[in-house]
Design a protein around this motif. Structure first.
Motif, mmCIF file in Angstrom:
data_model
loop_
_atom_site.group_PDB
_atom_site.id
_atom_site.type_symbol
_atom_site.label_atom_id
_atom_site.label_comp_id
_atom_site.label_asym_id
_atom_site.label_seq_id
_atom_site.Cartn_x
_atom_site.Cartn_y
_atom_site.Cartn_z
ATOM 1 N N THR A 45 -17.668 -52.026 27.825
ATOM 2 C CA THR A 45 -18.688 -52.259 28.845
ATOM 3 C C THR A 45 -19.251 -53.668 28.730
ATOM 4 O O THR A 45 -19.471 -54.351 29.734
ATOM 5 C CB THR A 45 -19.815 -51.212 28.702
ATOM 6 O OG1 THR A 45 -19.244 -49.915 28.867
ATOM 7 C CG2 THR A 45 -20.898 -51.420 29.729
ATOM 8 N N GLN A 53 -21.095 -47.482 34.311
ATOM 9 C CA GLN A 53 -20.763 -46.290 33.536
ATOM 10 C C GLN A 53 -21.698 -45.130 33.875
ATOM 11 O O GLN A 53 -21.277 -44.005 34.015
ATOM 12 C CB GLN A 53 -20.827 -46.610 32.032
ATOM 13 C CG GLN A 53 -20.257 -45.519 31.160
ATOM 14 C CD GLN A 53 -19.999 -45.994 29.740
ATOM 15 O OE1 GLN A 53 -20.122 -47.168 29.422
ATOM 16 N NE2 GLN A 53 -19.626 -45.073 28.887
ATOM 17 N N ASP A 68 -16.262 -49.000 35.516
ATOM 18 C CA ASP A 68 -16.531 -48.602 34.137
ATOM 19 C C ASP A 68 -16.436 -47.082 34.035
ATOM 20 O O ASP A 68 -17.350 -46.365 34.428
ATOM 21 C CB ASP A 68 -17.917 -49.096 33.685
ATOM 22 C CG ASP A 68 -18.035 -49.118 32.170
ATOM 23 O OD1 ASP A 68 -17.177 -48.503 31.508
ATOM 24 O OD2 ASP A 68 -18.969 -49.748 31.654
ATOM 25 N N GLU A 69 -15.333 -46.632 33.509
ATOM 26 C CA GLU A 69 -15.059 -45.205 33.315
ATOM 27 C C GLU A 69 -15.270 -44.401 34.591
ATOM 28 O O GLU A 69 -16.153 -43.548 34.663
ATOM 29 C CB GLU A 69 -15.925 -44.655 32.173
ATOM 30 C CG GLU A 69 -15.742 -45.484 30.908
ATOM 31 C CD GLU A 69 -16.194 -44.767 29.655
ATOM 32 O OE1 GLU A 69 -16.587 -43.597 29.734
ATOM 33 O OE2 GLU A 69 -16.137 -45.402 28.593
HETATM 34 MG MG LIG Z 1 -18.929 -48.264 28.036
#
Ligand SMILES: [Mg+2]
Ligand SMILES: Nc1ncnc2c1ncn2[C@@H]1O[C@H](COP(=O)(O)OP(=O)(O)OP(=O)(O)O)[C@@H](O)[C@H]1O
Lengths: 256, 248
Positions: free
Chosen positions: B41, B85, B162-163
């Motif tokens: 991140t 995220q 992010d994810e």
């Molecule tokens: Mg992360």
């Protein structure tokens, strides 16, 4: 001994740089407030929040402050056989001093702390980062409208506090203690001058700025965790109170 | 082309990035994998200057974005779409308004056209009819999808994910992967995906890079990456306890 000095030096430096950062933050917020597009909708929204949130506490505290002033004023004035001046004593006290300061305290506790907590949460949940990433300046979007709203709402709330307070003192003085209603208002009319109203107005205006500035700054820079948010909230309230009192002293001494 | 050159970043005393070098090819999807907490991140946030490196450069089309002035920086960020995220939806407004937010703030698009576009994006992520809800009323996976809709609504040149599939059920994860691949083909954006959904994410990736111990251990086209004999890569792909990556 030397380590004590280093400690003091480091502490002072940290405080100074923090003050510098706070000041730059305010300058940025004011500068961005004047850059188009103006966020009228947001400003109105925040005026509404500040007003709605704080109105009830301002009404209540104004009323009780006025009633207390009725009793205290009567008690002091009777020593000089000057009960008929109760109206002017209450009005001057409220307009010049108690109205602006106490309503600023109420707004700090009610709205300022909520502002700090809200911005702190936005920091912790990356909402402020999200604004940056959408190429939106979070100071312009979050802080400037709140500061302008504070500048508008604070004098209005103070005016309400003053009116309710004067009425509270009237209820006690005239209703309970037997001051004549005519002399209550005529005394007020003959002794209150424009400068009294004006100095109260200037105070409330600057308190509106102090509260929104300090609370937004503390929230905006809160460490991104739950304890960080609660700490920022506490600090914002304490610092606002202190700055309000210091600034009040300063304004009183220049505007007397 | 985005090039990350020798980026170092520490927080307090903790060195997170220790000289990251990585290129992101324009119009392709590059996936970054790595253990939890290894700094993915943090690396992603350097790409649009949400974080600035202590040392090193981040070049977007040969412009070092770490040295831009405020105005140019904002213009640069406008080219990026970001899915955070934690989704990072603004919780003072509804899902619809969240997705519409960049359009309202950054374009002069008319209300009907905007409405159509936002609803289309919400449909694509499977949130049709949910626009009136507030972020607090959504599940984690739904927030993720709303964040995805917001990241894509401006048709950005570069999108950072992010994810995107963490916290989604496997069916939905595949759906989101397909959505990313489809929109990527349609708009040709440069995609950067951080993901733990291995090996499914490889199907949409053109390149894969693994971040380990603050540096890029290996970065290759997907097929070669999967075939790599690098023990770190092998351990990570297979999820083994024994190996060069130290856990627990
Ligand atoms: Mg992360
Ligand atoms: N703002 C910050 N302040 C201090 N430390 C930070 C900050 N952001 C990240 N870190 C630290 O940097 C390290 C890497 O964090 P990062 O969020 O990049 O991990 P990650 O690879 O994304 O992990 P995950 O897969 O769990 O999301 C962590 O140890 C974290 O504690």
């Amino acid at each position: 001994m030397l380590s004590l000095l280093t400690h003091i030096g480091r502490f002072t430096l940290r405080q100074l740089s923090e003050m510098g950062r706070m000041f730059l933050f305010l300058l940025a917020a004011i500068f961005l407030a004047f850059r188009p597009p103006a966020k009228i909708g947001l400003i109105i929204h925040h005026i509404k929040t500040i007003g709605v949130d704080s109105l009830s506490v301002v009404l209540l505290s104004g009323f009780f402050t006025g009633m207390v002033m009725g009793f205290q004023g009567y008690y002091s004035l009777r020593k000089f056989n000057a009960e008929s001046w109760l109206g002017s004593a209450a009005a001057l006290g409220l307009l010049r001093e108690l109205g602006p300061v106490l309503s600023a305290f109420m707004v700090t506790g009610r709205t300022g702390s909520a502002m700090a907590a809200e911005l702190g949460t936005m920091r912790a949940t990356e909402q402020i980062d999200a604004l940056y990433s959408m190429a939106i300046n979070p100071i312009k979007y979050l802080v400037s409208p709140r500061i302008i709203a504070g500048l508008i709402a604070m004098p209005l709330l103070t005016a309400i506090f003053d009116v309710v307070g004067i009425y509270g003192a009237y209820l006690v003085g005239v209703g309970l203690l037997g001051v004549s209603s005519g002399s209550y208002f005529s005394g007020m009319e003959s002794s209150v001058v424009f400068n009294d109203v004006y100095s109260g107005f200037m105070k409330s205006l600057s308190f509106g700025l102090i509260i929104t500035w300090v609370c937004c700054y503390k929230g905006f820079h809160a460490p991104p965790m739950a304890t960080g948010v609660s700490q920022a909230t506490t600090e914002s309230v304490v610092l606002s109170f202190v700055l309000i009192l210091v600034w009040d002293y300063f304004l009183t001494s220049v505007m007397l | 082309m985005i090039r990350v050159v020798d980026v170092h970043k520490s927080f307090g005393g903790q060195q997170v990035l220790k000289g990251v070098n990585l290129n992101f090819t324009t119009g392709k999807i590059t996936t970054i994998v790595g253990t939890s907490g290894c700094g993915k991140t943090v690396l992603l946030k350097h790409l649009n200057a949400l974080l600035l490196p202590d040392r090193g450069e981040v070049l977007v089309d040969d412009i070092d974005i770490t040295k831009l002035r405020q105005k140019e920086l904002y213009a640069m960020r406008g080219r990026f779409g970001v899915l955070f995220q934690g989704a990072a939806l603004l919780d003072s407004m509804t899902i619809f308004d969240n997705v519409a937010f960049p359009l309202r703030e950054k374009t002069r698009m008319g209300e009907p056209e905007m409405r159509k576009k936002v609803e289309e994006r919400l449909d694509q992520v499977g949130l049709e009819g949910m626009g009136y809800k507030y972020p607090a009323e959504l599940s984690g996976g739904m927030k993720k999808r709303a964040g995805l809709a917001r990241a894509l609504v401006m048709d950005p040149e570069i999108v950072l994910f992010d994810e995107p599939t963490t916290g989604l059920d496997p069916v939905l994860a595949t759906g989101i992967h397909q959505l990313i691949a489809r929109t990527q083909q349609a708009f040709g954006f440069t995609g950067v995906v951080v993901s733990h959904t291995i090996p499914q994410v490889f199907e949409i990736s053109d390149y894969v890079a693994i971040l380990a111990d603050g540096v890029i251990e290996e970065a290759k086209p997907t097929k070669e990456f999967q075939a790599s004999q690098n023990p770190v890569v092998q351990q990570f792909i297979k999820g083994e306890i024994e190996g060069p990556i130290r856990v627990l």
